[in-house]
Design a protein around this motif. Structure first.
Motif, PDB file in Angstrom:
ATOM      1  N   ARG A  93     -19.485 -25.509 -27.276  1.00  0.00           N
ATOM      2  CA  ARG A  93     -20.345 -25.949 -28.385  1.00  0.00           C
ATOM      3  C   ARG A  93     -21.125 -24.748 -28.899  1.00  0.00           C
ATOM      4  O   ARG A  93     -21.747 -24.019 -28.129  1.00  0.00           O
ATOM      5  N   ALA A 119     -18.511 -34.320 -27.063  1.00  0.00           N
ATOM      6  CA  ALA A 119     -19.423 -33.188 -26.896  1.00  0.00           C
ATOM      7  C   ALA A 119     -20.815 -33.600 -26.460  1.00  0.00           C
ATOM      8  O   ALA A 119     -21.745 -32.795 -26.558  1.00  0.00           O
ATOM      9  N   VAL A 177     -22.446 -30.459 -20.911  1.00  0.00           N
ATOM     10  CA  VAL A 177     -21.050 -30.340 -21.337  1.00  0.00           C
ATOM     11  C   VAL A 177     -20.172 -31.140 -20.394  1.00  0.00           C
ATOM     12  O   VAL A 177     -20.313 -31.065 -19.172  1.00  0.00           O
ATOM     13  N   ALA A 224     -13.218 -29.663 -21.879  1.00  0.00           N
ATOM     14  CA  ALA A 224     -14.577 -29.559 -22.396  1.00  0.00           C
ATOM     15  C   ALA A 224     -14.604 -28.567 -23.554  1.00  0.00           C
ATOM     16  O   ALA A 224     -14.167 -27.419 -23.411  1.00  0.00           O
TER      17      ALA A 224
END
Length: 364
Positions: free
Chosen positions: A313, A266, A301, A310
């Motif tokens: 978040r 992340a 990202v 991905a």
């Protein structure tokens, strides 16, 4: 008295009050209620009924002259034997007339359905449920991910949308056939549509016993406002904290694992982690250790090396975060340890608020 037939018509296109009333009555919809109830493990209460082969949330039709909230309270009394006021709205759903689960003989015109929140019930409240002698044959507490298999599609969509609205704490949401007209990141990723990983392991706030291997490590990574970073997997909607599994290059150091995994998965950079405790997995046996840390920076990202995907978040309060996990009876103990560490780090308790997506770089 006359009025226009539609708001956008010219004043010359007029109708009598009687004609206008008849026009509006011809477009009238039913009004109904549903009530979301969960237990302390985040399971949803559903009802089995004798008039259909799919489950329902508690609720029903709003009576003539009855407000929706009063109708919801009445239904809880009639269906579950529980007397309680229903004051918090989660969603308002426009249900189209062509809903497949509605028998044609009903001539269903469509419905406005109000979804209310009756909160989290403890074991004593659940044990006090008393079913009527007809209509409701049983109640179950089920994982959110099983709603799609147990309910009609539109009912499952509505229940999950309402549950996400509760977790998001952004106020009531407006739905059309169970789907929000303004989806949040929780809706877009589809949290709770797949089973939460069950980690009903004992929580130990102390150090790991000598000789017990550490299998994984995770971080409660705090932003300055008291919220924590949670990662959402786009393919499953599953949530995880930053961290992962120890690998050879980490040389048995959980902190090295934590820093490496957070950066790889992340683009997350943490300040010096503080040890919190561990979940004791008796099946291997091994420990899953947890840390608290402060967030310093998020990079752009990027796809995780291991999966090629991905993560989304988000910042969420610790209470919102635990609603996304299935840690069982030990959840409260771990949450208390997390808040104690937050205070030691000098970070304030987060106010209740909607989650925030972090799609780009951030520096604190």
């Amino acid at each position: 008295m006359t009025t226009t037939a539609h708001p956008d018509e010219s004043p010359g296109s007029s109708m009598t009050d009687e004609e206008y009333g008849a026009l509006r009555a011809s477009a009238a919809l039913w009004a109904g209620t549903s009530v979301l109830i969960t237990d302390q493990r985040g399971r949803v209460l559903v009802q089995h009924v004798d008039y259909r082969n799919t489950c329902l949330l508690p609720g029903g039709a709003v009576g003539k002259g009855e407000s929706p909230s009063r109708g919801a309270s009445r239904e809880l009394l009639e269906e579950l034997g529980i007397t309680t006021a229903v004051t918090r709205s989660l969603a308002v759903d426009w249900v189209s007339a062509d809903t497949p689960s509605t028998p044609p003989a009903m001539r269903f015109p469509g419905e406005i359905l109000y979804v209310y929140d009756s909160g989290t019930w403890n074991d004593q409240q659940i044990a006090s449920i008393r079913l009527p002698g007809h209509e409701i044959t049983a109640v179950d507490l089920v994982e959110p991910a099983t709603l799609n298999a147990l309910m009609a599609p539109s009912d499952a969509r509505r229940a999950l949308s309402a549950l996400r609205a509760r977790i998001n704490a952004g106020g009531p949401v407006f739905l059309e056939n169970g789907l929000p007209i303004a989806p949040t990141v929780l809706d877009r990723v589809g949290i709770l549509r797949t089973a939460r990983v069950e980690h009903h392991f004992p929580w130990r706030p102390g150090p790991v016993l000598a000789g017990l291997p550490v299998r994984q490590c995770w971080a409660w990574a705090f932003a300055p406002d008291g919220r924590v970073l949670v990662l959402l997997k786009p393919d499953t909607g599953a949530a995880c904290l930053p961290g992962g599994t120890l690998e050879t290059q980490d040389q048995g150091d959980p902190v090295a694992t934590l820093m490496r995994e957070a950066a790889e998965e992340a683009a997350t950079h943490l300040d010096e982690p503080v040890f919190l405790g561990h979940l004791l997995d008796p099946t291997e046996p091994c420990a899953h250790v947890h840390f608290a840390a402060t967030l310093t920076r998020l990079g752009p990202v990027r796809s995780a090396l291991a999966t090629g995907q991905a993560h989304a978040r988000i910042l969420a309060t610790p209470e919102q975060a635990v609603a996304l996990f299935n840690w069982g009876p030990e959840t409260a103990g771990q949450l208390a340890t997390v808040h104690a560490a937050r205070e030691r780090l000098g970070i304030p308790k987060a106010a209740a608020q909607p989650v925030t997506e972090l799609p780009g770089p951030v520096t604190w």
